[in-house]
Write a protein that holds these residues in place. Sequence first.
Motif, mmCIF file in Angstrom:
data_model
loop_
_atom_site.group_PDB
_atom_site.id
_atom_site.type_symbol
_atom_site.label_atom_id
_atom_site.label_comp_id
_atom_site.label_asym_id
_atom_site.label_seq_id
_atom_site.Cartn_x
_atom_site.Cartn_y
_atom_site.Cartn_z
ATOM 1 N N ARG A 12 -17.449 11.989 11.473
ATOM 2 C CA ARG A 12 -16.036 12.356 11.421
ATOM 3 C C ARG A 12 -15.427 12.157 10.027
ATOM 4 N NH1 ARG A 12 -13.513 10.451 17.289
ATOM 5 N NH2 ARG A 12 -15.279 11.189 18.532
ATOM 6 N N HIS A 13 -16.274 11.814 9.063
ATOM 7 C CA HIS A 13 -15.778 11.582 7.701
ATOM 8 C C HIS A 13 -14.600 10.600 7.726
ATOM 9 C CE1 HIS A 13 -18.237 14.957 6.173
ATOM 10 N NE2 HIS A 13 -17.926 15.514 7.340
ATOM 11 N N ALA A 14 -14.761 9.560 8.529
ATOM 12 C CA ALA A 14 -13.678 8.624 8.781
ATOM 13 C C ALA A 14 -13.611 7.535 7.715
ATOM 14 C CB ALA A 14 -13.837 7.994 10.161
ATOM 15 N N GLY A 15 -12.476 6.892 7.641
ATOM 16 C CA GLY A 15 -12.289 5.763 6.739
ATOM 17 C C GLY A 15 -11.922 4.519 7.528
ATOM 18 N N LEU A 16 -12.503 3.385 7.123
ATOM 19 C CA LEU A 16 -12.168 2.086 7.720
ATOM 20 C C LEU A 16 -11.609 1.219 6.601
ATOM 21 C CD1 LEU A 16 -12.198 0.201 10.154
ATOM 22 C CD2 LEU A 16 -14.571 -0.393 9.590
ATOM 23 N N LEU A 17 -10.327 0.908 6.681
ATOM 24 C CA LEU A 17 -9.606 0.284 5.583
ATOM 25 C C LEU A 17 -9.048 -1.073 5.977
ATOM 26 C CD1 LEU A 17 -7.505 3.452 4.665
ATOM 27 C CD2 LEU A 17 -9.587 2.680 3.507
ATOM 28 N N GLY A 18 -9.242 -2.055 5.129
ATOM 29 C CA GLY A 18 -8.659 -3.367 5.336
ATOM 30 C C GLY A 18 -7.417 -3.546 4.488
ATOM 31 N N SER A 19 -6.488 -4.390 4.960
ATOM 32 C CA SER A 19 -5.252 -4.615 4.225
ATOM 33 C C SER A 19 -4.668 -5.966 4.616
ATOM 34 C CB SER A 19 -4.238 -3.506 4.536
ATOM 35 O OG SER A 19 -3.118 -3.583 3.693
ATOM 36 N N THR A 20 -4.120 -6.685 3.640
ATOM 37 C CA THR A 20 -3.466 -7.963 3.890
ATOM 38 C C THR A 20 -2.195 -8.054 3.063
ATOM 39 O OG1 THR A 20 -5.548 -9.126 4.335
ATOM 40 C CG2 THR A 20 -3.667 -10.471 3.728
ATOM 41 N N MET A 21 -1.089 -8.388 3.716
ATOM 42 C CA MET A 21 0.199 -8.598 3.045
ATOM 43 C C MET A 21 0.544 -7.423 2.141
ATOM 44 S SD MET A 21 1.309 -11.410 4.319
ATOM 45 C CE MET A 21 2.540 -12.099 3.243
ATOM 46 N N GLY A 22 1.167 -7.680 0.982
ATOM 47 C CA GLY A 22 1.564 -6.590 0.114
ATOM 48 C C GLY A 22 2.103 -7.096 -1.204
ATOM 49 N N ASN A 23 2.373 -6.168 -2.122
ATOM 50 C CA ASN A 23 2.843 -6.472 -3.462
ATOM 51 C C ASN A 23 4.366 -6.417 -3.547
ATOM 52 O OD1 ASN A 23 0.144 -6.596 -4.453
ATOM 53 N ND2 ASN A 23 0.094 -4.352 -4.500
ATOM 54 N N VAL A 24 4.904 -6.873 -4.651
ATOM 55 C CA VAL A 24 6.355 -6.845 -4.875
ATOM 56 C C VAL A 24 6.894 -5.424 -4.771
ATOM 57 C CG1 VAL A 24 8.127 -7.109 -6.638
ATOM 58 C CG2 VAL A 24 6.541 -8.970 -6.208
ATOM 59 N N GLU A 25 6.228 -4.466 -5.379
ATOM 60 C CA GLU A 25 6.702 -3.088 -5.345
ATOM 61 C C GLU A 25 6.800 -2.566 -3.914
ATOM 62 O OE1 GLU A 25 5.540 1.334 -7.195
ATOM 63 O OE2 GLU A 25 4.377 -0.447 -7.727
ATOM 64 N N GLU A 26 5.840 -2.959 -3.072
ATOM 65 C CA GLU A 26 5.880 -2.543 -1.671
ATOM 66 C C GLU A 26 7.005 -3.245 -0.912
ATOM 67 O OE1 GLU A 26 1.080 -1.644 -1.549
ATOM 68 O OE2 GLU A 26 1.880 -3.675 -1.402
ATOM 69 N N PHE A 27 7.265 -4.498 -1.244
ATOM 70 C CA PHE A 27 8.381 -5.211 -0.631
ATOM 71 C C PHE A 27 9.701 -4.552 -1.027
ATOM 72 C CE2 PHE A 27 11.181 -9.009 -0.051
ATOM 73 C CZ PHE A 27 10.924 -9.214 1.296
ATOM 74 N N GLU A 28 9.808 -4.162 -2.286
ATOM 75 C CA GLU A 28 11.013 -3.473 -2.734
ATOM 76 C C GLU A 28 11.168 -2.128 -2.029
ATOM 77 O OE1 GLU A 28 10.173 -3.494 -6.903
ATOM 78 O OE2 GLU A 28 11.423 -5.268 -7.291
ATOM 79 N N ALA A 29 10.041 -1.453 -1.732
ATOM 80 C CA ALA A 29 10.098 -0.194 -0.996
ATOM 81 C C ALA A 29 10.588 -0.412 0.432
ATOM 82 C CB ALA A 29 8.717 0.473 -0.988
ATOM 83 N N VAL A 30 10.168 -1.516 1.036
ATOM 84 C CA VAL A 30 10.658 -1.856 2.376
ATOM 85 C C VAL A 30 12.167 -2.090 2.339
ATOM 86 C CG1 VAL A 30 10.613 -3.598 4.200
ATOM 87 C CG2 VAL A 30 8.476 -2.780 3.223
ATOM 88 N N LEU A 31 12.639 -2.846 1.357
ATOM 89 C CA LEU A 31 14.071 -3.116 1.234
ATOM 90 C C LEU A 31 14.858 -1.816 1.055
ATOM 91 C CD1 LEU A 31 13.951 -6.255 -1.089
ATOM 92 C CD2 LEU A 31 14.555 -6.217 1.334
#
Length: 320
Positions: A257-276
């Motif tokens: 299926r040409h699939a992707g399995l991606l891991g992720s933990t927490m986030g960066n300041v820029e991503e927090f600012e995007a959430v805000l």
Amino acid sequence: MTPADAGAGAILSQGRAAVYEEPLGPAGVRIRERPKTDAAAGAVAVAIKAASVNHLDLWLAHGAQRITPPRVIAADGAGVVQSSGDPAWRPGDEVVIFPTLCCWECEWCRAGQNVRCARFGVLGEHSDGTACELIHIDARNIFRKPAALSWTEAAAFPLTFLTAWRMLTTRAQLRADETVLVVGAGAGVAVAAISIAKHLGARVLATGDGVDVVFEHVGPATLDESMRSLAIGGRVVTCGSTSGVKAEITMPRLFFRHAGLLGSTMGNVEEFEAVLKAIDGGLRPVVDSVYPLSDVRGALERLDAAEQFGKVVLSVSDGQ
């Protein structure tokens, strides 16, 4: 050096605090009193109005994390600056706390990749946390509280929304024309993912086949079905494994299926600012229930029962 030592000084949780003392589950977290002090240079002391608990706190209480007690729990918090050792912040400023720990000075931190810092950690796990009356933290870890949110709501979004935002936008690169399946939809991070995916214009499913993105946080109990649900070129993105630490993958589902399995933990300041910014645009956290700090055991038991929808919040002071 631990993440708690990074930046402008050690993180200090003071006043009345919910402290993990024994691996007995919720009963092992108890209210203790600690002396209060003023902020050191480069740090701020935030009088916490509200904090919220996550499954991380529950795992801590059950002894599933390699943490030596005592440890003040909770990563999420919002409150008012009481004293400041940084000219950017003044007493009375209303703030929320960025729950990612880092050194702020290394090459990765300067490049905005805080999660890749050698001293990366999570507030309340690798340091004392926000379930307290007063927390001292690096001034770079606080941001203006969104004016539209109550104190309870402001304490409900940081960890889960930051985690879900990074998973869906940075890691899975979810597009507005795609479909996302959210697994375990009652948990705080899953509820955040549903809200964020809808905010981004994606179609959200609780069940179904042929989806573009599966938002995973359960692990072995659901991963096989999550892989089965993928369309060609789909991605599974995961931030946790609440049902265990080892899972089997049916390999043809991954490569055919040409699939992707991606891991992720927490986030960066820029991503927090995007959430805000998204919150300013109407994105809202979901609060399941509110408990006084004195009943932290009840809050953790609510989480342990797995019956909640959204975040379980601790009211630390009046005016929530």
